[in-house]
Design a protein around this motif. Structure first.
Motif, short mmCIF file in Angstrom:
data_model
loop_
_atom_site.label_atom_id
_atom_site.label_comp_id
_atom_site.label_asym_id
_atom_site.label_seq_id
_atom_site.Cartn_x
_atom_site.Cartn_y
_atom_site.Cartn_z
N GLY A 118 63.23 60.52 -14.04
CA GLY A 118 61.87 61.08 -14.92
C GLY A 118 61.10 59.97 -15.49
N ALA A 119 61.16 58.83 -15.12
CA ALA A 119 60.35 57.84 -15.62
C ALA A 119 58.84 58.15 -15.19
CB ALA A 119 60.90 56.50 -15.34
N ASP A 120 57.89 57.89 -15.94
CA ASP A 120 56.58 57.60 -15.44
C ASP A 120 56.31 56.51 -14.66
OD1 ASP A 120 53.58 56.49 -16.72
OD2 ASP A 120 53.57 58.84 -16.54
N ALA A 121 55.50 56.68 -13.79
CA ALA A 121 55.14 55.56 -12.91
C ALA A 121 54.55 54.47 -13.68
CB ALA A 121 54.13 56.22 -11.88
N ASN A 122 53.79 54.47 -14.72
CA ASN A 122 53.40 53.39 -15.52
C ASN A 122 54.59 52.59 -16.19
OD1 ASN A 122 50.72 53.80 -14.91
ND2 ASN A 122 50.72 55.36 -16.63
N ALA A 123 55.77 53.06 -16.16
CA ALA A 123 57.00 52.60 -16.78
C ALA A 123 57.88 51.67 -15.58
CB ALA A 123 57.78 53.22 -17.58
N VAL A 124 57.48 51.78 -14.40
CA VAL A 124 58.19 51.48 -13.28
C VAL A 124 57.63 50.07 -12.57
CG1 VAL A 124 59.51 52.05 -11.47
CG2 VAL A 124 59.32 53.71 -12.86
N VAL A 125 58.20 49.02 -12.44
CA VAL A 125 57.61 47.97 -11.92
C VAL A 125 58.58 47.68 -10.54
CG1 VAL A 125 56.96 45.48 -11.88
CG2 VAL A 125 56.72 46.91 -13.74
N VAL A 126 58.00 47.35 -9.58
CA VAL A 126 58.99 47.10 -8.20
C VAL A 126 58.37 46.06 -7.61
CG1 VAL A 126 60.11 48.00 -6.18
CG2 VAL A 126 59.89 49.50 -8.05
N ALA A 127 59.02 45.18 -7.22
CA ALA A 127 58.47 43.82 -6.48
C ALA A 127 59.44 43.60 -5.40
CB ALA A 127 58.37 42.75 -7.44
N VAL A 128 59.06 42.96 -4.20
CA VAL A 128 59.83 42.51 -3.20
C VAL A 128 59.53 41.04 -3.04
CG1 VAL A 128 60.62 42.88 -0.76
CG2 VAL A 128 60.07 44.90 -2.17
N VAL A 129 60.46 40.13 -3.06
CA VAL A 129 60.28 38.72 -3.01
C VAL A 129 60.89 38.38 -1.50
CG1 VAL A 129 60.74 36.49 -4.02
CG2 VAL A 129 60.41 38.38 -5.31
N ASP A 130 60.11 37.54 -0.78
CA ASP A 130 60.70 37.18 0.56
C ASP A 130 61.66 35.80 0.29
OD1 ASP A 130 59.43 38.99 2.07
OD2 ASP A 130 57.81 37.65 2.43
#
Length: 128
Positions: A93-105
């Protein structure tokens, strides 16, 4: 080798939510890359309250960093980013502004699992 680390403030996620997220992240990675589920690792780390900040203010973000083999297409990387963000919001139920997703090679040759150095994504694994 794929390693997804989910950092949240202590008490943010229940055991059920962690289980659901681990299953979903594993499924997303396998669907988008074709990697076997047995190689996908998901870790949860909890931060002490008051130790996470956004814009200089105490916050409760969810930060998910995936380390995957280098060489995946931009379309694959974007699909992983979007799907993980969407599933995190759906489960918590988190807001998009509170979610950080990163993918590192990570170069495949920098990772080993089960006694084997990983092949490049486009190469079939060697059979012993």
């Amino acid at each position: 080798m794929p390693l997804y680390e989910c950092q949240t403030v202590k008490g943010t996620l229940s055991e059920r939510q962690r289980q659901s997220l681990a299953e979903s992240i594993t499924s997303i990675h396998t669907q988008e890359t074709g990697a076997p589920a047995s190689y996908v690792h998901v870790l949860f780390k909890e931060l002490e309250a008051g130790s996470a900040f956004t814009a200089g203010q105490v916050a409760t973000p969810a930060i998910i960093r995936g380390q995957i083999r280098a060489g995946r297409s931009q379309a694959t990387r974007h699909a992983i980013l979007r799907a993980i963000t969407d599933v995190y919001m759906a489960v918590t139920g988190a807001d998009a502004n509170a979610v950080v997703v990163a993918v590192v090679d990570i170069p495949a040759s920098w990772a080993m699992e089960g006694g084997h150095i990983f092949p490049e994504p486009e190469q079939p694994p060697e059979v012993a």
